[in-house]
Design a protein around this motif. Sequence first.
Motif, PDB file in Angstrom:
ATOM      1  N   ALA A   1      33.986  31.209  45.840  1.00  0.00           N
ATOM      2  CA  ALA A   1      35.352  32.015  46.355  1.00  0.00           C
ATOM      3  C   ALA A   1      36.448  30.935  45.599  1.00  0.00           C
ATOM      4  O   ALA A   1      37.535  31.423  45.573  1.00  0.00           O
ATOM      5  CB  ALA A   1      35.432  31.592  47.955  1.00  0.00           C
ATOM      6  N   LEU A   2      36.366  29.805  45.214  1.00  0.00           N
ATOM      7  CA  LEU A   2      37.025  29.335  44.604  1.00  0.00           C
ATOM      8  C   LEU A   2      38.001  29.769  43.303  1.00  0.00           C
ATOM      9  O   LEU A   2      38.990  29.650  42.925  1.00  0.00           O
ATOM     10  CB  LEU A   2      36.512  27.710  43.973  1.00  0.00           C
ATOM     11  N   LEU A   3      37.309  30.804  42.802  1.00  0.00           N
ATOM     12  CA  LEU A   3      37.573  31.451  41.650  1.00  0.00           C
ATOM     13  C   LEU A   3      38.898  32.547  41.949  1.00  0.00           C
ATOM     14  O   LEU A   3      39.803  32.496  41.472  1.00  0.00           O
ATOM     15  CB  LEU A   3      36.539  32.424  41.147  1.00  0.00           C
ATOM     16  N   VAL A   4      38.854  32.855  43.177  1.00  0.00           N
ATOM     17  CA  VAL A   4      39.674  34.019  43.658  1.00  0.00           C
ATOM     18  C   VAL A   4      40.699  33.625  44.820  1.00  0.00           C
ATOM     19  O   VAL A   4      41.461  34.515  45.052  1.00  0.00           O
ATOM     20  CB  VAL A   4      39.172  35.313  43.887  1.00  0.00           C
ATOM     21  N   GLN A   5      40.149  32.645  45.754  1.00  0.00           N
ATOM     22  CA  GLN A   5      41.007  32.494  46.786  1.00  0.00           C
ATOM     23  C   GLN A   5      42.088  31.136  46.974  1.00  0.00           C
ATOM     24  O   GLN A   5      42.128  30.818  47.891  1.00  0.00           O
ATOM     25  CB  GLN A   5      40.077  32.262  48.014  1.00  0.00           C
ATOM     26  N   GLN A   6      42.148  30.670  45.626  1.00  0.00           N
ATOM     27  CA  GLN A   6      43.094  29.544  45.777  1.00  0.00           C
ATOM     28  C   GLN A   6      44.524  30.022  45.624  1.00  0.00           C
ATOM     29  O   GLN A   6      44.944  30.710  45.038  1.00  0.00           O
ATOM     30  CB  GLN A   6      42.749  28.573  44.488  1.00  0.00           C
ATOM     31  N   LYS A   7      45.286  29.135  46.378  1.00  0.00           N
ATOM     32  CA  LYS A   7      46.906  29.314  46.621  1.00  0.00           C
ATOM     33  C   LYS A   7      47.501  27.796  46.177  1.00  0.00           C
ATOM     34  O   LYS A   7      47.337  27.009  47.184  1.00  0.00           O
ATOM     35  CB  LYS A   7      47.514  29.784  47.573  1.00  0.00           C
ATOM     36  N   PRO A   8      48.215  27.525  45.179  1.00  0.00           N
ATOM     37  CA  PRO A   8      48.396  28.360  44.048  1.00  0.00           C
ATOM     38  C   PRO A   8      47.161  28.554  43.293  1.00  0.00           C
ATOM     39  O   PRO A   8      46.152  27.765  43.417  1.00  0.00           O
ATOM     40  CB  PRO A   8      49.392  27.652  43.201  1.00  0.00           C
ATOM     41  N   THR A   9      46.966  29.393  42.408  1.00  0.00           N
ATOM     42  CA  THR A   9      46.121  29.992  41.563  1.00  0.00           C
ATOM     43  C   THR A   9      45.445  28.761  40.696  1.00  0.00           C
ATOM     44  O   THR A   9      46.333  28.113  40.045  1.00  0.00           O
ATOM     45  CB  THR A   9      46.333  31.172  40.585  1.00  0.00           C
ATOM     46  N   VAL A  10      44.200  28.451  40.838  1.00  0.00           N
ATOM     47  CA  VAL A  10      43.705  27.603  39.729  1.00  0.00           C
ATOM     48  C   VAL A  10      43.138  27.991  38.554  1.00  0.00           C
ATOM     49  O   VAL A  10      42.631  28.913  38.459  1.00  0.00           O
ATOM     50  CB  VAL A  10      42.343  26.998  40.628  1.00  0.00           C
ATOM     51  N   ALA A  11      43.485  27.289  37.249  1.00  0.00           N
ATOM     52  CA  ALA A  11      43.298  27.817  35.905  1.00  0.00           C
ATOM     53  C   ALA A  11      41.777  27.351  35.745  1.00  0.00           C
ATOM     54  O   ALA A  11      41.415  26.077  35.790  1.00  0.00           O
ATOM     55  CB  ALA A  11      44.221  27.236  35.149  1.00  0.00           C
ATOM     56  N   PHE A  12      40.894  28.050  35.403  1.00  0.00           N
ATOM     57  CA  PHE A  12      39.650  27.831  34.860  1.00  0.00           C
ATOM     58  C   PHE A  12      39.163  28.292  33.466  1.00  0.00           C
ATOM     59  O   PHE A  12      39.274  29.238  32.983  1.00  0.00           O
ATOM     60  CB  PHE A  12      38.611  28.676  35.775  1.00  0.00           C
ATOM     61  N   SER A  13      38.543  27.196  32.901  1.00  0.00           N
ATOM     62  CA  SER A  13      37.987  27.480  31.382  1.00  0.00           C
ATOM     63  C   SER A  13      36.565  27.156  31.432  1.00  0.00           C
ATOM     64  O   SER A  13      36.168  25.895  31.636  1.00  0.00           O
ATOM     65  CB  SER A  13      38.834  26.657  30.371  1.00  0.00           C
ATOM     66  N   PHE A  14      35.661  28.075  30.988  1.00  0.00           N
ATOM     67  CA  PHE A  14      34.343  27.801  30.776  1.00  0.00           C
ATOM     68  C   PHE A  14      34.155  28.129  29.414  1.00  0.00           C
ATOM     69  O   PHE A  14      34.310  29.226  28.727  1.00  0.00           O
ATOM     70  CB  PHE A  14      33.638  28.927  31.827  1.00  0.00           C
ATOM     71  N   VAL A  15      33.258  27.173  28.883  1.00  0.00           N
ATOM     72  CA  VAL A  15      32.838  27.368  27.255  1.00  0.00           C
ATOM     73  C   VAL A  15      31.271  27.085  27.416  1.00  0.00           C
ATOM     74  O   VAL A  15      30.834  26.168  28.238  1.00  0.00           O
ATOM     75  CB  VAL A  15      33.216  26.387  26.331  1.00  0.00           C
TER      76      VAL A  15
END
Length: 293
Positions: free
Chosen positions: A172-186
């Motif tokens: 849920a961390l991917l979509v339910q954060q306020k403010p939105t969290v920036a994720f980078s996956f490599v």
Amino acid sequence: MWLRSVVTEVIHAGVYLSEVRTVSGPYNSNSQPPAMWRYSGNQMKRWRTKANVSREQLAAASNYSPDTIKSMEQGVRMPTPRALDVADELCRAEGLLSAAKEYLQREKFPVRAQDFMAREREAISLWWYEASLIPGLLQTESYARALIENRIPALDQETVEERIAARMERQALLVQQKPTVAFSFVLYEAVLRSPQTDVKQLHRLLEASRLRNVALQVLPFERAFSDALMGPMVLLETRDHERFAFNEGPFASELSADPEVVSRVTDRLSMIRAQALSPAESARFVERMVDQP
């Protein structure tokens, strides 16, 4: 800003940094088992010794191995309700051991991952590189189950189900954060080619990559370099603008705020990201894998 510029428990018996990984290992110098585990385990041992009940007798009566009972008594494993109830009866503790159940809460994640999980919940940006496994935030339930059910030594079924449920909740961390969290996956190409990564998992990656706060990149085999083969690395920045680097091997993990460590991991991840395919190219790469017979 170092990570905001991107929109973002080595396989050890098929387990994860994906939970970070669901690997249970020796406690490192920076973490201790919860105090209630240690206290309850100590009391169980004291009552057992007072009643002249051997560890083997308690193990047989509670359907655990002697080594498991030992780890509970030492506080490195949470004493289970069953073990406490059986010990209470065998040792004639008159409910004093069973009473501990009310104060014990099963941890959703291995102790070695809990510090990272706490920081992850506070993150405003997170950059994650994986060389062997799909990150836990991106796993399907079937992928997570394949890893968690097949670790060595085996987990009991109750723990397996709790770990899987916790991993799914964590996404849920991917979509339910306020403010939105920036994720980078490599992801190194080997991650996508592993036996556990089926078509459903590939679709899950594509679905996540379409989120506006998620960037997903693939590092192809031909673009790999030595530092990219050294294992998983995570960088995160909290709401208080603290920066942490997380590294994990098969037997130990480290969450560090040391500026030198953070700088070194930042440099490595920056180079990995520069060598990886762009998010658009990566999506096409994954789509071609989905379309392969």
